[in-house]
Design an enzyme around this catalytic site. Sequence first.
Site, short mmCIF file in Angstrom:
data_model
loop_
_atom_site.label_atom_id
_atom_site.label_comp_id
_atom_site.label_asym_id
_atom_site.label_seq_id
_atom_site.Cartn_x
_atom_site.Cartn_y
_atom_site.Cartn_z
CG ASP A 90 25.23 -2.64 -33.96
OD1 ASP A 90 25.95 -2.62 -32.93
OD2 ASP A 90 24.23 -3.39 -34.06
CD GLU A 185 24.34 -4.76 -28.05
OE1 GLU A 185 23.99 -5.06 -26.90
OE2 GLU A 185 23.68 -3.96 -28.77
#
Length: 420
Positions: A90, A185
């Site tokens: 991400d 994350e």
Amino acid sequence: MSTFEINNISDFSVSERFQRYVQIDTQSDVNSPTCPSTEKQKNLGKLLVEELLSLGISDAAMDENGYIYATIPSNTSKKVPVICFCSHMDTSPDSSGKDVKPLVHYNYQGQDLVLPDDTSIVIKYAEHPDLANQIGNDVITASGTTLLGADDKAGIAEIMDAARLLMKHPEIKHGDIKILFTPDEEIGRGVDKADLKRLAADFAYTMDGEKAGTIEDETFSADGATLTIHGVSVHPGFAKGKMQSAIKIASAIIDALPKDRLSPESTNKKDGFVHPVHISGSVEKAEIQFIIRDHATANLKKHEDELEAIAKSIVECYPNCTYTFTVKEQYRNMKEVLDQHPEIMEIGMEAITRAGMVAERRSIRGGTDGSRLSFMGLPCPNIFAGGHAFHGKQEWVSAQDMEKAVKTILHVVSLWEEKA
């Protein structure tokens, strides 16, 4: 394969991979309750699985939560600890990751980089110290309207290229190598649903650091705090002496926070801070969300107590109002775990040295997936990925630094086998 031979590998694909990966929007969403928080993260995940399978890594797969697992089998008769390399898919919600246009500034010569799609965005040589180390290198940026995504698609591209080279060069001896790519994350959930039994690794390294040559074994310890203020709502036409606005009380609390200490903008190195990251509400009820950080875990409670004391002193001025204050643990300083396994850092430092750099041991004013993995039973420091100016439109990375990271991975696995 010797140190010399690894260092003379030249057929890298890391830059090309990176430029493809950043064009896939994988921005995570802190307000989403799902895992992954955005389904589009799986678009990159599917591509990575396809590429791993095409390399001959036969067990590569993505689970329903968007985690990718893969194994490069051992090619040695030695019993070697199982080593994992991890990066997150991400990108940060802080800046758009949609329609990223990677630009390569070949043979960089120290000039300021004006980004063409928004010429007000300038990556200035004087403001980015590591640009001094990039003369003659190929610097990759976005075009000015998005972040780049080096955090952490640089790490993903490096692990993928290292996997390709390990499959191509069986003369690099190694034990079982595990690959873990995680979602979310950037919103603090990167390993929430990681299956460590399925991973079956002994030690790990995240590829999520900054400057080439650095390896990090110390992070912040982190908590999140939520302060909820319950005010008194009355029709504003009849509010005299009655209304007590939760919005104004929340604003007063934020204004009362220390201004010359205990904030991100007033601290550096190992100083901790209390940072309001979100405020919402109405006259009747307002909520402030804080992140609380310190390298010394014991200091978190001191910062939380100070924050609550400030809130209490403000709310006490409004006798009909109340507040609640809740704290949730986020992650802890991985150094507390890594110090029990010094060989992990020793090999990481030596790998960086063998790859031709001066190894630098650092602490992070932040956290990585490795922070939580370490406390979940998988000790995990953080190796550089080469990116800079994360989470914003000035983000950049050089192709040569990513190649150095690939070499570092190859040296890490070779060293674990060598020392087994």
